[in-house]
Design a protein around this motif. Structure first.
Motif, mmCIF file in Angstrom:
data_model
loop_
_atom_site.group_PDB
_atom_site.id
_atom_site.type_symbol
_atom_site.label_atom_id
_atom_site.label_comp_id
_atom_site.label_asym_id
_atom_site.label_seq_id
_atom_site.Cartn_x
_atom_site.Cartn_y
_atom_site.Cartn_z
ATOM 1 N N ALA A 231 -27.265 -28.206 144.913
ATOM 2 C CA ALA A 231 -26.147 -29.075 145.293
ATOM 3 C C ALA A 231 -25.227 -28.312 146.227
ATOM 4 C CB ALA A 231 -25.385 -29.519 144.050
ATOM 5 N N SER A 232 -25.211 -28.722 147.498
ATOM 6 C CA SER A 232 -24.369 -28.026 148.460
ATOM 7 C C SER A 232 -23.596 -29.051 149.262
ATOM 8 C CB SER A 232 -25.241 -27.152 149.345
ATOM 9 O OG SER A 232 -26.103 -27.970 150.096
ATOM 10 N N GLY A 233 -23.110 -28.634 150.441
ATOM 11 C CA GLY A 233 -22.352 -29.556 151.264
ATOM 12 C C GLY A 233 -23.242 -30.644 151.824
ATOM 13 N N ALA A 234 -24.254 -30.220 152.567
ATOM 14 C CA ALA A 234 -25.101 -31.182 153.269
ATOM 15 C C ALA A 234 -26.295 -31.657 152.447
ATOM 16 C CB ALA A 234 -25.592 -30.569 154.576
ATOM 17 N N ASN A 235 -26.635 -30.931 151.405
ATOM 18 C CA ASN A 235 -27.855 -31.259 150.645
ATOM 19 C C ASN A 235 -27.583 -31.449 149.159
ATOM 20 O OD1 ASN A 235 -30.166 -30.862 152.667
ATOM 21 N ND2 ASN A 235 -28.964 -29.006 152.934
ATOM 22 N N THR A 236 -28.305 -32.342 148.553
ATOM 23 C CA THR A 236 -28.338 -32.440 147.103
ATOM 24 C C THR A 236 -29.758 -32.850 146.733
ATOM 25 O OG1 THR A 236 -26.004 -33.059 147.048
ATOM 26 C CG2 THR A 236 -27.284 -33.503 145.062
ATOM 27 N N GLY B 37 -21.349 -32.026 148.071
ATOM 28 C CA GLY B 37 -20.240 -31.223 148.603
ATOM 29 C C GLY B 37 -19.504 -31.965 149.709
ATOM 30 N N ASN B 38 -20.261 -32.597 150.594
ATOM 31 C CA ASN B 38 -19.624 -33.364 151.671
ATOM 32 C C ASN B 38 -18.797 -34.512 151.112
ATOM 33 O OD1 ASN B 38 -20.638 -31.751 153.634
ATOM 34 N ND2 ASN B 38 -22.082 -33.233 154.479
ATOM 35 N N ALA B 39 -19.290 -35.163 150.066
ATOM 36 C CA ALA B 39 -18.545 -36.266 149.461
ATOM 37 C C ALA B 39 -17.210 -35.746 148.913
ATOM 38 C CB ALA B 39 -19.373 -36.916 148.349
ATOM 39 N N ALA C 5 -20.912 -23.567 142.106
ATOM 40 C CA ALA C 5 -19.801 -22.737 141.625
ATOM 41 C C ALA C 5 -18.928 -23.496 140.626
ATOM 42 C CB ALA C 5 -18.952 -22.278 142.805
ATOM 43 N N ASN C 6 -19.075 -24.807 140.574
ATOM 44 C CA ASN C 6 -18.214 -25.632 139.726
ATOM 45 C C ASN C 6 -18.516 -25.434 138.230
ATOM 46 O OD1 ASN C 6 -17.378 -28.189 138.269
ATOM 47 N ND2 ASN C 6 -16.437 -28.496 140.285
ATOM 48 N N ALA C 7 -17.496 -25.011 137.485
ATOM 49 C CA ALA C 7 -17.680 -24.687 136.068
ATOM 50 C C ALA C 7 -18.065 -25.926 135.245
ATOM 51 C CB ALA C 7 -16.418 -24.057 135.504
ATOM 52 N N GLY D 67 -23.357 -20.121 147.300
ATOM 53 C CA GLY D 67 -23.052 -20.701 148.600
ATOM 54 C C GLY D 67 -23.904 -20.006 149.654
ATOM 55 N N ASP D 68 -23.802 -20.436 150.898
ATOM 56 C CA ASP D 68 -24.596 -19.845 151.977
ATOM 57 C C ASP D 68 -24.307 -18.351 152.093
ATOM 58 O OD1 ASP D 68 -25.425 -22.392 152.385
ATOM 59 O OD2 ASP D 68 -24.383 -22.676 154.293
ATOM 60 N N ASN D 69 -25.348 -17.554 152.136
ATOM 61 C CA ASN D 69 -25.196 -16.098 152.215
ATOM 62 C C ASN D 69 -26.432 -15.460 152.827
ATOM 63 O OD1 ASN D 69 -27.035 -14.841 149.896
ATOM 64 N ND2 ASN D 69 -26.220 -16.793 149.174
HETATM 65 P P1 ATP Z 1 -26.398 -26.508 152.907
HETATM 66 O O1 ATP Z 1 -26.789 -26.297 154.334
HETATM 67 O O2 ATP Z 1 -27.317 -25.841 151.951
HETATM 68 O O3 ATP Z 1 -26.098 -27.904 152.576
HETATM 69 P P2 ATP Z 1 -23.631 -25.772 153.016
HETATM 70 O O4 ATP Z 1 -23.421 -25.426 154.427
HETATM 71 O O5 ATP Z 1 -23.108 -27.034 152.534
HETATM 72 O O6 ATP Z 1 -25.127 -25.580 152.657
HETATM 73 P P3 ATP Z 1 -22.814 -24.186 150.712
HETATM 74 O O7 ATP Z 1 -22.075 -22.895 150.786
HETATM 75 O O8 ATP Z 1 -24.120 -24.165 150.032
HETATM 76 O O9 ATP Z 1 -22.904 -24.605 152.227
HETATM 77 O O10 ATP Z 1 -21.889 -25.297 150.023
HETATM 78 C C1 ATP Z 1 -20.604 -25.609 150.463
HETATM 79 C C2 ATP Z 1 -20.053 -26.750 149.622
HETATM 80 O O11 ATP Z 1 -19.776 -26.293 148.290
HETATM 81 C C3 ATP Z 1 -18.772 -27.351 150.155
HETATM 82 O O12 ATP Z 1 -18.953 -28.749 150.266
HETATM 83 C C4 ATP Z 1 -17.738 -27.022 149.070
HETATM 84 O O13 ATP Z 1 -16.744 -27.999 148.892
HETATM 85 C C5 ATP Z 1 -18.604 -26.938 147.837
HETATM 86 N N1 ATP Z 1 -17.986 -26.164 146.761
HETATM 87 C C6 ATP Z 1 -17.616 -24.864 146.776
HETATM 88 N N2 ATP Z 1 -17.019 -24.517 145.611
HETATM 89 C C7 ATP Z 1 -17.009 -25.633 144.829
HETATM 90 C C8 ATP Z 1 -16.521 -25.936 143.521
HETATM 91 N N3 ATP Z 1 -15.923 -25.019 142.761
HETATM 92 N N4 ATP Z 1 -16.694 -27.200 143.066
HETATM 93 C C9 ATP Z 1 -17.304 -28.138 143.808
HETATM 94 N N5 ATP Z 1 -17.765 -27.914 145.047
HETATM 95 C C10 ATP Z 1 -17.622 -26.684 145.558
#
Ligand code: ATP
Ligand code: FE2
Length: 325
Positions: A125-130, A152-154, A251-253, A279-281
């Motif tokens: 679960a990230s910004g652009a992907n779930t 994440g985007n939502a 990262a969300n607890a 997150g991205d690293n």
């Molecule tokens: P991808 O290309 O894999 O989609 P990404 O560019 O979205 O990656 P990531 O670092 O994987 O990057 O995720 C970023 C997202 O994580 C952001 O949308 C941010 O709001 C969300 N995020 C970070 N910390 C938290 C948190 N504690 N609770 C909820 N969302 C979080």
């Protein structure tokens, strides 16, 4: 073998060296001054920090590098191209092979490395992907995924509509602590998810006077319950007994707590890697690059074009020899 990994698909330009373990990790995040991530500005940011970040990583690593890995996709085109150009130049200069790593698979592999779970179901679960993924018959299969925007985007869009800074996810998590539940739409279609209706409904709820605390709490409860439902069904369907959580939203607890509870009830093991790996690293690219190098998956420069729509299930998984369950 020592591999330099370069990540630059979206907001973070990051470089790491991985040998038997992580040797070093340096990052320069792009924080948009206003609004969300602007693809061209992010790319300009990456271009301006690239040499500094990579020099720091190479200096700290000291010894010789055996290969250069970079995230070849998916991601934002302009950002991807900066990371790719940097990686190609370095590979040529150092006279070492180049490795194109799928960004989503790298999130999964660093999670497997950290947790030592051999064959987990993965909630990514990230910004652009779930996506809910698992290894089956030689590939990472996507059992379910978002049909519209990433979780994440939502969260970020909802936060932005209330003039909160980017990224919104961590701010919403804090505000949700004092909230109580109000109804918001729950959308799971088959094994897939959708978040944009939920995001709009959350905006409407605050407009009609519901408190931010209650809306943030309910947004999280609803979205996370959707993710947990699909993860649970993937577990049941495949018979696997391990779950990992990766991607920035990981990262969300509260999300971690909900997944842990579901797994406990089913007798499955659950683990989430620490925040730096979620997150991205660059570490995830360096590590995946290393296992790909050991499996012989390098690419000629001429074939190293970036792929903004590269899907996890298109990756040839040369480094796993188990069949998956
Ligand atoms: P991808 O290309 O894999 O989609 P990404 O560019 O979205 O990656 P990531 O670092 O994987 O990057 O995720 C970023 C997202 O994580 C952001 O949308 C941010 O709001 C969300 N995020 C970070 N910390 C938290 C948190 N504690 N609770 C909820 N969302 C979080
Ligand atoms: Fe990511």
């Amino acid at each position: 073998k020592r591999v330099l990994g370069i990540e630059g698909t979206a907001w973070n330009f990051s470089a790491a060296v991985f040998a038997e373990d992580l040797v070093c990790l340096h990052s320069a995040p792009y924080v948009p001054p206003t609004g969300g991530i602007h693809p061209r500005e992010a790319a300009q940011h990456h271009a301006s920090v690239a040499s500094d970040v990579i020099r720091k990583a190479l200096d700290e690593a000291g010894e010789k590098i055996d290969a250069v890995a970079f995230s070849i996709g998916p991601g934002l085109g302009p950002s991807l191209r900066i990371a790719a150009t940097t990686a190609r130049t370095l590979a040529l200069k150092l006279g070492v092979p180049l490795i194109g790593v799928n960004h989503c698979v790298a999130h999964v592999e660093i999670g497997r490395w950290y947790t030592k779970f051999a064959d987990p179901i993965v909630l990514y679960a990230s910004g652009a992907n779930t996506q809910v993924l698992g290894f089956l018959n030689g590939k990472y299969r996507i059992f379910g995924e978002t049909l519209d925007i990433g979780l994440g985007n939502a969260l970020d869009k909802f936060a932005r509509s209330h003039n909160l800074p980017h990224p919104g996810g961590p701010i919403i998590e804090k505000m949700a602590k004092d909230g109580s539940y109000i109804h918001l739409p729950y959308t799971v279609k088959g094994m897939d998810l959708a978040f944009s209706g939920l995001m709009s409904a959350a905006k409407e709820a605050t407009q009609r006077g519901e408190s931010m605390e209650d809306v943030c709490f309910s947004f999280q409860e609803t979205a996370f319950a959707m993710c947990v439902e699909v993860t649970e069904r993937a577990l049941a369907h495949t018979g696997k007994d391990e779950v990992i959580l990766v991607g920035g939203v990981g990262a969300n607890a509260r999300l971690q707590e909900m997944l842990a509870k579901m797994c406990e009830e089913r007798g499955a093991k659950f683990m989430a890697p620490p925040r730096v790996y979620m997150g991205d690293n660059g570490a995830m690219i360096a590590y995946t690059g290393k296992i790909m190098l050991e499996a012989g998956s390098t690419i000629p420069i001429a074939e190293s074009v970036v792929n903004p729509g590269f899907r996890s299930d298109q990756v040839e998984v040369t480094w796993r020899h188990d069949a998956g369950q």
